[in-house]
Scaffold this motif. Structure first.
Motif, PDB file in Angstrom:
ATOM      1  N   CYS A  30     -31.769 -28.821 -76.211  1.00 22.50           N
ATOM      2  CA  CYS A  30     -33.250 -28.567 -75.758  1.00 22.50           C
ATOM      3  C   CYS A  30     -33.928 -29.729 -76.274  1.00 22.50           C
ATOM      4  O   CYS A  30     -34.657 -30.395 -75.899  1.00 22.50           O
TER       5      CYS A  30
ATOM      6  N   THR B 108     -33.275 -33.208 -75.350  1.00 25.61           N
ATOM      7  CA  THR B 108     -33.952 -33.747 -73.884  1.00 25.61           C
ATOM      8  C   THR B 108     -35.161 -33.480 -73.815  1.00 25.61           C
ATOM      9  O   THR B 108     -35.884 -34.243 -73.041  1.00 25.61           O
ATOM     10  N   LYS B 109     -35.840 -32.317 -74.419  1.00 34.44           N
ATOM     11  CA  LYS B 109     -37.312 -32.166 -74.178  1.00 34.44           C
ATOM     12  C   LYS B 109     -38.253 -32.168 -75.188  1.00 34.44           C
ATOM     13  O   LYS B 109     -39.393 -32.088 -75.126  1.00 34.44           O
TER      14      LYS B 109
ATOM     15  N   CYS C  88     -39.806 -28.058 -76.767  1.00 29.20           N
ATOM     16  CA  CYS C  88     -38.515 -27.068 -77.529  1.00 29.20           C
ATOM     17  C   CYS C  88     -38.864 -26.635 -78.902  1.00 29.20           C
ATOM     18  O   CYS C  88     -39.367 -27.515 -79.819  1.00 29.20           O
TER      19      CYS C  88
END
Ligand SMILES: [Zn+2]
Length: 391
Positions: free
Chosen positions: A321, A324-325, A329
Motif C-alpha cells: 500500500c 503504491t499509494k 497508507c
C-alpha cells in the motif's frame, strides 16, 4: 141407626185409627232409616276428614320440599355470582324464586287460617252430627271455594261439588315426587298444586344456572390454562433470548482479545472471520459480526449491501500500500487494518456529504463502528472511507 150403618162406622173408625197411629213395624222401619242416614252421614264425615288429612299431609310435604329447594336456589345464586354469570342468565331463577316465596307465604297463611292438621273424630264419636268443623255449612263452603283454579294445573278434576271439602281439590292424579323428593300421594288443593309447580320450576332453574356456572368456570379454567401456558412460553422465550444474548456478549468479549497475541499484520487467516455479506474480506470476528449487523440496517435503508474496498491488511499488504499509494497508507505495522478492526468503504460512503456517508455517521456508532477523528472532514487526514471498530 141400622146395624149395617154401625158396622160401617166402626170400620171407618178402625180404619181412621189405623191411618193415624203407626204400627210397631212402621216405627221400627223409620228408626232404621234414621239410623242408616246417620251412619251414612258418619261415613261421609269420616271420608271428608280423611280427605282433609290427606290434603294437609301432601301440602306439608310439598312445603318442606319447597324450603329445601329455596335453599338450593340460594346456593345456585351464590355459584352464579362466583362464576360471574350475567343477570340475564340468573333472571329465570330469580323470577321462579320470587313466585315460590309468594306461594309459600300463601300456603302458610292458609294453613294458619284453617288448622285441620289434627282431626278429632274420636272426641265426639262416630255419630257426630256435623261433618264440618266450621260453625255453619255455608261458611265452611265459602272458605276454601274462592281459590282460583290455575289454568295450567295438571290433571285438574272437573271440580265435583258433592261435598264442601271436595271443592278445594284440583288434582287427584298427582306426581309421587316433587323436585326428586318422595311426597305422600293424595289429593291436592289449588295452592298445593301451584306450589308444587313453582317448586319444580325453581329446581329446574337452579340446575340450569349451576350448569351454566360450571361451564363458565370450566371455560375460565381453560382460558387461565392457556394464559399460563402462554406466559410460561413467553418466559421461556425471554430466558432463551437472554441466554443467547449473554452467550453472544461472552463470545464477543473473547473475540475482542482474540488477536492480542499477534503482531500488527501478522494474524493468521484462521484467526479471522469472513464478512458474511462479502466473504472476500476478513476482520477480527467481533468486528465482522457487528459490521454484518450494521449492514443489515443499511440494507433496510438503501436496499443494497455496504461496499467494502479493503479490510484486514497483512504487513506485506501494508508495505505494498505504501509503495503504491504513498502517504495515503499508514506506516507499515501501524495501521488498524493490520489488527482486523478497520475497513475502507465505497458505494457512496467514501465521499463526505453523500446520503450513504451521512447515514453511516448517524448509525454506525450503534454497532460499535466509527469514523476516527483524524479521518473526519475536519480531521488531520480526512478519509471518508476509513471506518474503525471500537465496540
Ligand atoms: Zn483504511
Amino acid at each position: 141407626m141400622a146395624r149395617g150403618a154401625v158396622a160401617v162406622a166402626m170400620a171407618l173408625s178402625v180404619g181412621a185409627y189405623a191411618f193415624t197411629v203407626p204400627s210397631m213395624a212402621d216405627v221400627t222401619a223409620q228408626r232404621q232409616a234414621a239410623e242408616q242416614a246417620q251412619e251414612e252421614q258418619a261415613v261421609q264425615t269420616a271420608s271428608a276428614e280423611a280427605t282433609e288429612v290427606a290434603l294437609t299431609e301432601r301440602r306439608a310435604a310439598v312445603v318442606q320440599v319447597a324450603d329445601s329447594v329455596a335453599a338450593r336456589a340460594q346456593v345456585a345464586k351464590e355459584t352464579a355470582s362466583a362464576a360471574a354469570l350475567t343477570a340475564e342468565v340468573v333472571a329465570p331463577l330469580d323470577e321462579a324464586v320470587a313466585e315460590l316465596g309468594e306461594l309459600l307465604e300463601l300456603a302458610r297463611a292458609e294453613s294458619a287460617a284453617s288448622p285441620v292438621s289434627a282431626p278429632e273424630p274420636a272426641a265426639t264419636g262416630p255419630a257426630a252430627p256435623l261433618p264440618q268443623s266450621a260453625p255453619s255449612p255455608t261458611e265452611g263452603a265459602a272458605e276454601p271455594a274462592p281459590e282460583p283454579l290455575p289454568s295450567d294445573a295438571p290433571a285438574a278434576t272437573p271440580t265435583p261439588s258433592a261435598s264442601p271439602s271436595e271443592t278445594t281439590i284440583v288434582a287427584t292424579e298427582v306426581p309421587a315426587t316433587v323436585a326428586g323428593v318422595d311426597v305422600p300421594q293424595g289429593p291436592e288443593d289449588a295452592t298445593t298444586a301451584r306450589l308444587r309447580e313453582a317448586v319444580e320450576k325453581v329446581a329446574q332453574a337452579s340446575a340450569q344456572v349451576v350448569l351454566v356456572a360450571e361451564a363458565n368456570s370450566a371455560a375460565v379454567e381453560v382460558a387461565a390454562g392457556v394464559q399460563a401456558a402462554a406466559a410460561a412460553e413467553s418466559e421461556r422465550a425471554a430466558a432463551e433470548a437472554a441466554r443467547v444474548a449473554a452467550e453472544r456478549a461472552a463470545t464477543r468479549a473473547a473475540w475482542r482479545t482474540s488477536l492480542d497475541k499477534y503482531s500488527n499484520g501478522q494474524v493468521p487467516e484462521s484467526a479471522l472471520c469472513d464478512v458474511a455479506f462479502d466473504p472476500s474480506h476478513e476482520l477480527r470476528c467481533d468486528a465482522a459480526q457487528q459490521l454484518e449487523q450494521l449492514d443489515a440496517a443499511y440494507v433496510d435503508a438503501f436496499g443494497v449491501h455496504i461496499t467494502i474496498s479493503d479490510s484486514y491488511r497483512s504487513l506485506a499488504g501494508q508495505y505494498a500500500c505504501t509503495r503504491t499509494k504513498g502517504s495515503l497508507c499508514a506506516a507499515p505495522g501501524t495501521s488498524n487494518h493490520g489488527l482486523g478492526t478497520a475497513v475502507d468503504l465505497g458505494g457512496g460512503i467514501q465521499t463526505f456529504g453523500t446520503r450513504q456517508h451521512r447515514w453511516l455517521v448517524a448509525n454506525a456508532d450503534e454497532y460499535g463502528w466509527t469514523l476516527p477523528d483524524w479521518a473526519r472532514a475536519t480531521g488531520s487526514k480526512p478519509e471518508a472511507w476509513h471506518w474503525e471498530y471500537v465496540g
